[in-house]
Design an enzyme around this catalytic site. Structure first.
Site, PDB file in Angstrom:
ATOM      1  N   SER A  12       1.017  -1.321   0.377  1.00  0.00           N
ATOM      2  CA  SER A  12       0.032   0.033  -0.118  1.00  0.00           C
ATOM      3  C   SER A  12       0.643   1.051  -0.111  1.00  0.00           C
ATOM      4  CB  SER A  12      -0.747  -0.008   0.861  1.00  0.00           C
ATOM      5  OG  SER A  12      -1.916   1.071   1.368  1.00  0.00           O
ATOM      6  N   SER A  17      -0.120   3.113  -8.328  1.00  0.00           N
ATOM      7  CA  SER A  17      -1.445   4.194  -9.034  1.00  0.00           C
ATOM      8  C   SER A  17      -0.808   4.784 -10.130  1.00  0.00           C
ATOM      9  CB  SER A  17      -2.232   4.681  -7.869  1.00  0.00           C
ATOM     10  OG  SER A  17      -3.126   2.590  -7.215  1.00  0.00           O
ATOM     11  N   ASP A  37      -7.634  -2.155  -5.808  1.00  0.00           N
ATOM     12  CA  ASP A  37      -8.178  -0.845  -5.336  1.00  0.00           C
ATOM     13  C   ASP A  37      -9.968  -0.553  -5.964  1.00  0.00           C
ATOM     14  OD1 ASP A  37      -7.146  -0.527  -3.427  1.00  0.00           O
ATOM     15  OD2 ASP A  37      -6.035   0.955  -3.749  1.00  0.00           O
TER      16      ASP A  37
END
Length: 177
Positions: A12, A17, A37
């Site tokens: 995380s 992303s 996600d």
């Protein structure tokens, strides 16, 4: 063979992303982006905080139950089907089960040309990003930083601790055929 799928794995707040968005910008062909996600957001709210679905502990731990596992398996099949149908796909993943998670996805992606990418980030840096984001349980970044890479085999690894997403994306793109 032409790369059909890029799988980014990292903890995380490791920067996956951002790398995905940059890859979509630097790769010459259009690539779809999907991630864990997206899967979690697609699930019913009742499965986002339950023993049957996925639960996030106050210390950043994550546990998954049988309903989540079943839906995740179907999701993996769907992602593979998109690639088999001709879409080029980037997957943003967090292999909480380490090598076992990669083996499950490898089986599902059998016959596809996949570029496996490890996205690393020092836990303290990822923890700072986690706090700044404000949409994560504090502690996830630290608890996942190393465990998600245990026993995995990658074609390429990048480290976002001091390297911007665009530079990481360019390094990955150099391995795409």
């Amino acid at each position: 063979m032409t790369t059909q799928m890029i799988v980014l794995n990292g903890g995380s707040s490791s920067g996956k992303s951002g790398i995905v968005r940059c890859l979509q910008a630097v790769l010459p062909d259009p690539w779809l982006a999907v991630g864990v996600d997206t899967l979690i957001q697609a699930m019913p709210v009742s499965l986002r905080a339950s023993d049957a679905g996925i639960a996030f502990a106050g210390d950043g731990g994550v546990s998954v139950g049988p309903d989540f596992a079943r839906l995740e398996a179907a999701w993996r099949e769907g992602v593979a089907a998109m690639a088999r149908a001709g879409a080029r796909v980037i997957v943003d993943e967090v292999f909480l089960g380490g090598a076992a998670s990669q083996r499950r996805l490898r089986r599902t992606l059998g016959g596809l040309t996949v570029l496996w990418v490890g996205v690393r980030c020092q836990s303290a840096v990822a923890a700072g990003r986690e706090v700044a984001r404000g949409d994560r349980v504090v502690g996830m970044a630290v608890s996942q930083a190393e465990v998600v890479h245990e026993g995995l085999v990658y074609d390429v690894e990048v480290d976002t601790t001091r390297t911007e997403a665009l530079a990481c994306a360019r390094a990955i793109a150099a391995h795409v055929r």
